[in-house]
Design a protein around this motif. Structure first.
Motif, mmCIF file in Angstrom:
data_model
loop_
_atom_site.group_PDB
_atom_site.id
_atom_site.type_symbol
_atom_site.label_atom_id
_atom_site.label_comp_id
_atom_site.label_asym_id
_atom_site.label_seq_id
_atom_site.Cartn_x
_atom_site.Cartn_y
_atom_site.Cartn_z
ATOM 1 N N LYS A 32 -47.259 -31.717 -27.091
ATOM 2 C CA LYS A 32 -48.199 -31.592 -28.218
ATOM 3 C C LYS A 32 -47.500 -31.966 -29.517
ATOM 4 O O LYS A 32 -46.308 -31.712 -29.683
ATOM 5 N N LYS A 33 -48.239 -32.524 -30.436
ATOM 6 C CA LYS A 33 -47.671 -32.908 -31.720
ATOM 7 C C LYS A 33 -47.278 -31.651 -32.520
ATOM 8 O O LYS A 33 -48.047 -30.705 -32.618
ATOM 9 N N GLN A 34 -46.047 -31.669 -33.082
ATOM 10 C CA GLN A 34 -45.587 -30.521 -33.870
ATOM 11 C C GLN A 34 -44.943 -30.983 -35.179
ATOM 12 O O GLN A 34 -44.338 -32.045 -35.226
ATOM 13 N N LYS A 35 -45.068 -30.155 -36.196
ATOM 14 C CA LYS A 35 -44.411 -30.426 -37.479
ATOM 15 C C LYS A 35 -42.966 -29.935 -37.442
ATOM 16 O O LYS A 35 -42.684 -28.830 -36.977
ATOM 17 N N THR A 36 -42.065 -30.739 -37.960
ATOM 18 C CA THR A 36 -40.685 -30.279 -38.080
ATOM 19 C C THR A 36 -40.006 -31.121 -39.163
ATOM 20 O O THR A 36 -40.676 -31.823 -39.926
ATOM 21 N N ILE A 37 -38.686 -31.001 -39.245
ATOM 22 C CA ILE A 37 -37.951 -31.813 -40.219
ATOM 23 C C ILE A 37 -36.839 -32.572 -39.509
ATOM 24 O O ILE A 37 -36.428 -32.203 -38.408
ATOM 25 N N ILE B 233 -42.551 -29.289 -25.741
ATOM 26 C CA ILE B 233 -43.938 -29.592 -25.367
ATOM 27 C C ILE B 233 -44.305 -30.959 -25.915
ATOM 28 O O ILE B 233 -43.688 -31.453 -26.856
ATOM 29 N N GLN C 30 -43.017 -23.977 -36.267
ATOM 30 C CA GLN C 30 -42.874 -25.315 -36.829
ATOM 31 C C GLN C 30 -42.198 -25.230 -38.194
ATOM 32 O O GLN C 30 -42.108 -24.172 -38.793
ATOM 33 N N MET C 31 -41.696 -26.376 -38.648
ATOM 34 C CA MET C 31 -40.911 -26.371 -39.885
ATOM 35 C C MET C 31 -41.499 -27.303 -40.931
ATOM 36 O O MET C 31 -42.145 -28.291 -40.603
ATOM 37 N N PHE D 249 -31.520 -26.707 -35.109
ATOM 38 C CA PHE D 249 -31.352 -26.394 -36.526
ATOM 39 C C PHE D 249 -30.206 -25.414 -36.746
ATOM 40 O O PHE D 249 -29.351 -25.603 -37.610
ATOM 41 N N GLY E 64 -33.863 -33.306 -43.888
ATOM 42 C CA GLY E 64 -34.821 -32.403 -44.505
ATOM 43 C C GLY E 64 -36.210 -32.989 -44.698
ATOM 44 O O GLY E 64 -37.097 -32.318 -45.228
ATOM 45 N N GLU F 54 -39.928 -34.012 -43.744
ATOM 46 C CA GLU F 54 -40.940 -33.542 -42.796
ATOM 47 C C GLU F 54 -41.329 -34.685 -41.870
ATOM 48 O O GLU F 54 -41.547 -35.821 -42.303
ATOM 49 N N ASN G 293 -43.838 -21.617 -30.739
ATOM 50 C CA ASN G 293 -42.872 -22.382 -31.542
ATOM 51 C C ASN G 293 -43.146 -22.212 -33.032
ATOM 52 O O ASN G 293 -44.295 -22.282 -33.464
ATOM 53 N N PRO H 167 -39.778 -24.326 -25.230
ATOM 54 C CA PRO H 167 -40.191 -24.907 -26.517
ATOM 55 C C PRO H 167 -40.498 -26.405 -26.462
ATOM 56 O O PRO H 167 -41.174 -26.918 -27.347
ATOM 57 N N PRO I 143 -38.786 -28.010 -32.799
ATOM 58 C CA PRO I 143 -39.282 -26.642 -33.002
ATOM 59 C C PRO I 143 -38.971 -25.749 -31.802
ATOM 60 O O PRO I 143 -39.099 -26.188 -30.652
ATOM 61 N N GLY I 144 -38.571 -24.524 -32.082
ATOM 62 C CA GLY I 144 -38.301 -23.551 -31.025
ATOM 63 C C GLY I 144 -36.953 -23.720 -30.356
ATOM 64 O O GLY I 144 -36.553 -22.891 -29.539
ATOM 65 N N HIS I 145 -36.239 -24.803 -30.668
ATOM 66 C CA HIS I 145 -34.900 -25.028 -30.107
ATOM 67 C C HIS I 145 -33.823 -24.598 -31.100
ATOM 68 O O HIS I 145 -34.113 -24.276 -32.247
ATOM 69 N N ALA I 146 -32.558 -24.645 -30.630
ATOM 70 C CA ALA I 146 -31.431 -24.215 -31.455
ATOM 71 C C ALA I 146 -30.825 -25.365 -32.256
ATOM 72 O O ALA I 146 -29.767 -25.193 -32.868
#
Lengths: 327, 327, 327, 327
Positions: free
Chosen positions: B277-282, B275, A238-239, B109, B286, B288, A236, B273, B104-107
């Motif tokens: 687990k903790k992930q960073k995204t927006i 999961i 990340q953003m 966005f 916009g 974070e 993945n 995509p 994250p990893g998805h469509a």
């Protein structure tokens, strides 16, 4: 039948056999009022031509392009652009020996099966010379894309040590075999939002575009085959703020739509099938024979295919661009 | 726009969001007088459904298919076959939290960028549930192809050790991550002569068909990426009497046309995509944020994607078959 | 954009402006192993050329066709056939006066609006000279159809008395106006079963094919506009043994599919818009002006358009034929 | 095969037999963020339904539309919109008698020839009920076009005196025959520049769209068949300042491109073929028979076909609009 047109709104239809009168293309759907000259196309055709490298065929063609329509006073009219290159250094006689032979790794056998007839001179329509039409279509696409600040650049990679047989240098005089390689292509400047959902995804059309090049046997987007051994957390992207991605495993495409990152494509290029080593095959009557092919062929096609890849990618990107005018 | 139709003569148009009323497809161009029942399709849909394996989502849908048109007294009419599956186990509430998040990893966005609106419930149109329409189209194609003695079978492969963290067994209760893999598909019984030259090559269309599946990031035909390191003499498939090939590095395709050998395709499947687990995204504004996604998702999608791959390949082969009636 | 291709399986893409270097076409999807020579095409092009009649333009072109690809040793290869005609008797100077004028009844105004640029020399792409590409596509189609015993013949009709101003004979020297007419086309030998349901009906595609000819303003099938005043009992074609129809008001098409009867199409041809009578129009800056057009134009285009109509009908019939191989 | 999709960027695929489970359509390529409800479509479907007029069939269907996908929270998603209408008042038994009969003027004979099978219940796919899918596609198109200030309106015309047999009023109880008529459609608000050159001209696509409606046998644009007897000076539309045309014989289209004037189309509608008068025909075994058809059919279809014509025109205009985004 009828597989010689590429694209939906930017449509390129190519024609021509290796040893016929000419090869070329009609481009339909090019926007109007774009500055376009024969030189714009020639620059790209020159990159496709055999060069002075020892890796390249000795067939020497000037590949001089002529625009027959669609351009008026230096600008595109929005009407079909027909451009062609005459075949000159034909030297037919050397190919007559191939009339009844199915060369291993070539399309001789399948064309005969499909059509019941074929132009046996250097593969006819299935020759690499067919890519001139692609480069014409791509050169014009790149001219248009540059105005949108979208740029496309590919580079090739191959391992010459496979040809040198343990020695320091390749003995090109006596090489009896050919070599494959990798081409990687990058698209920069493409905003988020390009591509269509489900079947006509941006990556799906890029895969088709690239796999349609004769020598290509594999296509990867972004991390490609590496994803097979990755965990979701590794793959993945990340953003962070501003829609920036912290990695680019996706190769710039999510759900078939560009995400604003660079678009990354990697292609597997097979070794040219024409080699002088003795090979088993059959003739047109099904008899087993052995052949040693001594034509004017490339030891490694990778360097010459780079501009063909750029062309196919450019045509794909521009076609989507014209479908996604709000982007 | 408008990328939801696949094929030229055998045309499949799919519809449906993951949490809308229904998903399904219209098949246009299916030959008439083919025996066809809902059970024929259901068999394939059942293979796509989540199973009892620990690798599978807990969303439980019966995925019961209903044929609305195109079949009369048990036979196809040659008119459009519309078949659909109602969405039942929707459980929307759990997805509201995703309304403003780009996973994250998805469509998420890219759909937002492209359309300015999206059905945020489990990805809407970009959900894996979209593949039900593909399987409907593929099931009918395989029924037709069987009558021509053409068979399609795929199988998946993945490395569970990556999930077990060095232990003997995977602790599925606490897996917070997902896994990718490989799907290999083989077409048997396809005669020489299928496919079109230049842009619509058989391998090019297969690459598009497969790359259009959401999780696929790479496509190989035959020897695939291995050709990059091969010599021509290693890669060329030599021939013996009767048009038999002594190897199958080409994967059954020469010059974009089937050569009578088995057609071999290998695909890279990315890890799901979603999961925990903790992930960073927006978020949609916009900002974070960090997310831990706790949906009903698959640890490894490979087993379920196998029938989707078969379906896409079947649709491609049948479409060419109908274009190549002399074969 | 991109409206210069006709057909699905038999695909003809045309190019060329009236006063550019050449006009022509690429034919993709022509069956292989058909005997084809330049003379086969030339015969039809000659029928399109201006003749010695007083009704015809004085622009004299040889319209010599040249085949660049797709034919080998006198037979079609199944690959794209590119054929072109060079423009010779160009005489540009006389057209410079039109650079800033929108001629009434011509496409000057709409091309300028659509493209923001146009080749003003005799209409450029919108000139009747564009039909050379159509005739190339049609000539090859008719060659293929003849092998299936399908024949296409059209004839024109017009009322010269409208030009003679009450006198016995037309004074061609002083005619300042042009004349419309009718073209009727008949297809014989077409078996029942050709055509597709709903949107791509045989009559729908014929209507498109014919209406795409610049001068056509109306299309009728069979009884055509007469049906508006008929009762069902008058219009229905009753049947007798052997599937014979007792009348042909349907024009050979029922539900969009050929019924085995002759296919009958009638077209309304508008008078050539170029006339020497004084007309009101505007220039490119929107100023009102008056023009008297003194070009090399046809008093009545009907006789020359006959072969263009046959060509469009032939392309349509062959395209459906290739889609309906069981017929 | 496969003629059930209309359009390039705005694509409508329809399905359904008259007496199957449902009829409907998938719309692919509808712009996103358009307000759309079932009521928007229902309004148009109601205009297509049989009404209380004596001219109309007694088959009574509510024709209640249901949207299955593509709309979320009242707005279009840009994804495929599937909408369907269930068939309810089926009353099959009365149609069994038609199982072995080819009704004059209907597609029974040609469907049997083409497919070797047909749903004989009221014509199956070739029934007028197929037009529900067209109206669904058209209703959505008109919703989008209204936002661009483009409006489409048609009206019908027919001569009832032909049914009254010289008397003052038609005796509907005993009418044994049906009546044809004319539909005229006008598009207002369409700017100059819409349409494509050569084959995909605006008038060519409108002709196809309208001729694809089952009952249509003729199509005219602007002055239509009258041009056959006109002089150039009578037919040419002269211009005045501001790009205004002093007449509209062109019907708003020059060189296949809209000129900013109203677009005018006239269609010939044939009388419904189902009549109770005795007619000669054959059965499925080729035996001559006589039939008197006593179904639930329309005396004059013209009033009901008006909304179908508007729908086809709307789909055509929107499709070009999406291709001509600079207009």
């Amino acid at each position: 039948m009828a597989g010689n047109t590429f694209g939906k709104l930017y449509r390129v239809t190519t024609f021509g056999e290796s040893h016929g009168k000419a090869v070329g293309a009609i481009i339909d759907g090019c926007p109007s009022n774009i500055m376009l000259s024969e030189e714009d196309i020639q620059l790209y055709l020159n990159r496709r031509r055999p060069n002075d490298s020892e890796l390249s065929t000795t067939r020497k063609e000037k590949d001089k392009v002529e625009i027959l329509s669609g351009v008026f006073e230096g600008k595109t009219l929005g009407t079909p652009i027909c451009a062609m290159v005459k075949n000159e250094d034909i030297g037919t006689s050397e190919y007559n020996v191939l009339q009844n032979v199915f060369r291993p790794g070539h399309a001789d056998f399948t064309y005969e099966k499909k059509y019941g007839i074929r132009d046996y001179r250097s593969g006819g329509r299935s020759s690499g010379r067919e890519t001139i039409g692609r480069v014409i279509g791509g050169a014009v696409a790149m001219k248009v894309l540059k105005e949108k600040s979208i740029h496309i650049a590919a580079r090739g990679n191959y391992d010459l040590s496979r040809l040198s047989d343990g020695k320091d240098e390749v003995d090109y005089e006596n090489v009896d075999d050919s070599l494959g390689g990798i081409v990687e292509c990058k698209v920069t400047g493409c905003k988020a939002g390009l591509g269509e959902p489900v079947f006509d995804k941006l990556d799906a059309e890029l895969a088709k575009a690239c796999m349609s090049i004769g020598a290509v046997k594999g296509v990867e987007i972004g991390a490609g085959f590496d994803v097979a051994n990755m965990l979701g957390s590794e793959n993945n992207d990340q953003m962070s703020a501003g829609g920036k991605f912290l990695s680019n495993n996706s190769g710039g495409i999510l759900g078939g739509i560009s995400n604003g990152n660079d678009i990354i494509i990697r292609l597997a290029i097979k070794p040219t099938p024409t080699i002088s080593k003795k090979q088993k095959t059959i003739d047109i009557n099904g008899n087993e024979i052995e052949v040693e092919l001594k034509g004017r062929n490339d030891v490694c096609i990778v360097d010459r295919i780079v501009v063909v890849v750029e062309s196919m990618v450019a045509m794909t990107i521009l076609d989507f661009y014209l479908q996604n005018v709000n982007v």
